[in-house]
Design an enzyme around this catalytic site. Structure first.
Site, PDB file in Angstrom:
ATOM      1  N   PRO A 151     -43.048  49.923 -37.423  1.00 26.28           N
ATOM      2  CA  PRO A 151     -43.244  51.056 -36.378  1.00 26.28           C
ATOM      3  C   PRO A 151     -44.180  52.039 -36.913  1.00 26.28           C
ATOM      4  CG  PRO A 151     -40.722  50.656 -36.870  1.00 26.28           C
ATOM      5  CD  PRO A 151     -41.348  49.851 -37.612  1.00 26.28           C
ATOM      6  N   GLU A 152     -45.396  51.982 -36.692  1.00 28.03           N
ATOM      7  CA  GLU A 152     -46.373  52.944 -36.843  1.00 28.03           C
ATOM      8  C   GLU A 152     -46.703  53.253 -35.105  1.00 28.03           C
ATOM      9  OE1 GLU A 152     -49.541  52.717 -39.587  1.00 28.03           O
ATOM     10  OE2 GLU A 152     -48.491  51.272 -40.654  1.00 28.03           O
TER      11      GLU A 152
ATOM     12  N   ARG B 118     -48.791  55.041 -52.359  1.00 23.84           N
ATOM     13  CA  ARG B 118     -48.752  53.923 -51.526  1.00 23.84           C
ATOM     14  C   ARG B 118     -49.631  52.899 -51.904  1.00 23.84           C
ATOM     15  NH1 ARG B 118     -46.066  56.097 -47.007  1.00 23.84           N
ATOM     16  NH2 ARG B 118     -45.723  53.721 -46.635  1.00 23.84           N
TER      17      ARG B 118
ATOM     18  N   ARG C  80     -32.458  48.920 -42.368  1.00 23.00           N
ATOM     19  CA  ARG C  80     -32.702  49.590 -43.576  1.00 23.00           C
ATOM     20  C   ARG C  80     -32.133  50.890 -43.427  1.00 23.00           C
ATOM     21  NH1 ARG C  80     -37.861  47.320 -46.109  1.00 23.00           N
ATOM     22  NH2 ARG C  80     -37.099  45.644 -44.999  1.00 23.00           N
TER      23      ARG C  80
ATOM     24  N   LYS D 153     -44.990  58.845 -33.936  1.00 24.45           N
ATOM     25  CA  LYS D 153     -44.097  57.927 -34.073  1.00 24.45           C
ATOM     26  C   LYS D 153     -42.791  58.202 -33.564  1.00 24.45           C
ATOM     27  CE  LYS D 153     -46.335  56.975 -38.531  1.00 24.45           C
ATOM     28  NZ  LYS D 153     -46.082  56.900 -40.088  1.00 24.45           N
TER      29      LYS D 153
END
Length: 273
Positions: A2-3, A260, A112, A58
């Site tokens: 999900p971006e 990242r 998650r 988002k």
DNA sequence: CAGCATGTTTGAAG
DNA sequence: GCTTCAAACATGCT
């Protein structure tokens, strides 16, 4: 994944499946996933219907037939939605389930547990309070330039910051910087006017492309960097082929920027300061 | 088994 | 107060 584009796909999915059905009950497996306490959520939503949706970055907002009762969903890293008939087994990871009077359920899938659901009473007030930047699809070139130039940090973490522009995540930022020929470690306040224009155009290109292909990576154009990421739906059988720049064939570099994992072309993405 | 993961928040340090 | 950075969060997958 999900971006912004994936949240947009989920918005469309919810909009075509789950509006105008009375919510009978909401099953919540893990209350830590809620940003509003359970009894407040239940009291506000039971008997209501979803009537429309809005996405900002988002964040997915779902409006109900009470204007002051709006659901906010955030999909974290792995969240998803699944609409299914109540007679079927609950989908795996459907830790929050909206049960409609129609006999169908909307499952909020959280493998998650980084995902969140809660209530807001006013979308614009919420965005203001959280200082969420303008959506990546809406932001103008000049607003983007203004927001970016105030930062001295590296351009990659600046673009990931939802306060600067909303909706860009890790792979999209890599793709945007690749399409704009900007090095991920260039300082944000050193971008030239020309680079800023390229950046803005690249954001539009990447977001629109991703939405058009419904965020299915294997269908993306061959000149996209995304194919270097070794995800299941990579278009290449030859694992080695996608390690090279799709434009100049230089070997793609992998680094850590802003904490990242980052991919970029060391030949075409150069710091221009 | 170890390492990594698409995101956000928090707290420390400057 | 603001900015920047690293760690933590909880779990699944490779």
């Amino acid at each position: 994944m999900p971006e912004l584009p994936e949240v947009e796909i989920r918005r469309q999915y919810l909009e075509t499946s789950s509006l105008f059905q009375t919510i009978q009950h909401i099953e919540v497996d893990d209350k830590k996933l809620l940003t509003t306490d359970y009894s407040t959520l239940i009291n506000a939503l039971e008997g209501r219907q979803f009537v429309s949706t809005r996405r900002v970055g988002k964040n997915l907002f779902i409006l109900t037939d009470d204007p002051a009762v709006i659901v906010r969903m955030h999909f974290g890293m792995t969240g998803d939605l699944e609409y299914y008939h109540a007679s079927l087994n609950r989908p795996r990871f459907a830790r929050i389930v909206f049960e409609f009077a129609t006999g169908y359920n909307l499952g909020f899938l959280c493998p998650r547990k980084f995902e969140r659901v809660g209530l807001v009473s006013d979308i614009d007030a919420y965005l203001l309070e959280k200082k969420i930047g303008q959506d990546g699809l809406d932001i103008t070139r000049d607003t983007l330039a203004d927001r970016v130039r105030r930062k001295k940090a590296l351009i990659k973490p600046v673009l990931l910051d939802q306060h600067v522009v909303a909706g860009l995540g890790n792979w999209i930022v890599d793709e945007v910087l690749f399409q704009a020929y900007v090095h991920p470690e260039q300082r944000a306040d050193t971008l030239t006017d020309g680079q800023m224009t390229q950046l803005h155009q690249a954001i539009q290109l990447v977001l629109e492309t991703a939405i058009r292909y419904e965020a299915t990576y294997r269908d993306f154009p061959n000149n996209f960097l995304i194919h270097v990421r070794e995800w299941d739906d990579s278009p290449y059988d030859d694992v080695e082929a996608h390690n090279y720049c799709p434009r100049c064939r230089t070997r793609i570099e992998r680094a850590t920027v802003g904490g990242r994992t980052t991919f970029f072309c060391p030949k075409e993405q150069v710091i221009n300061a």
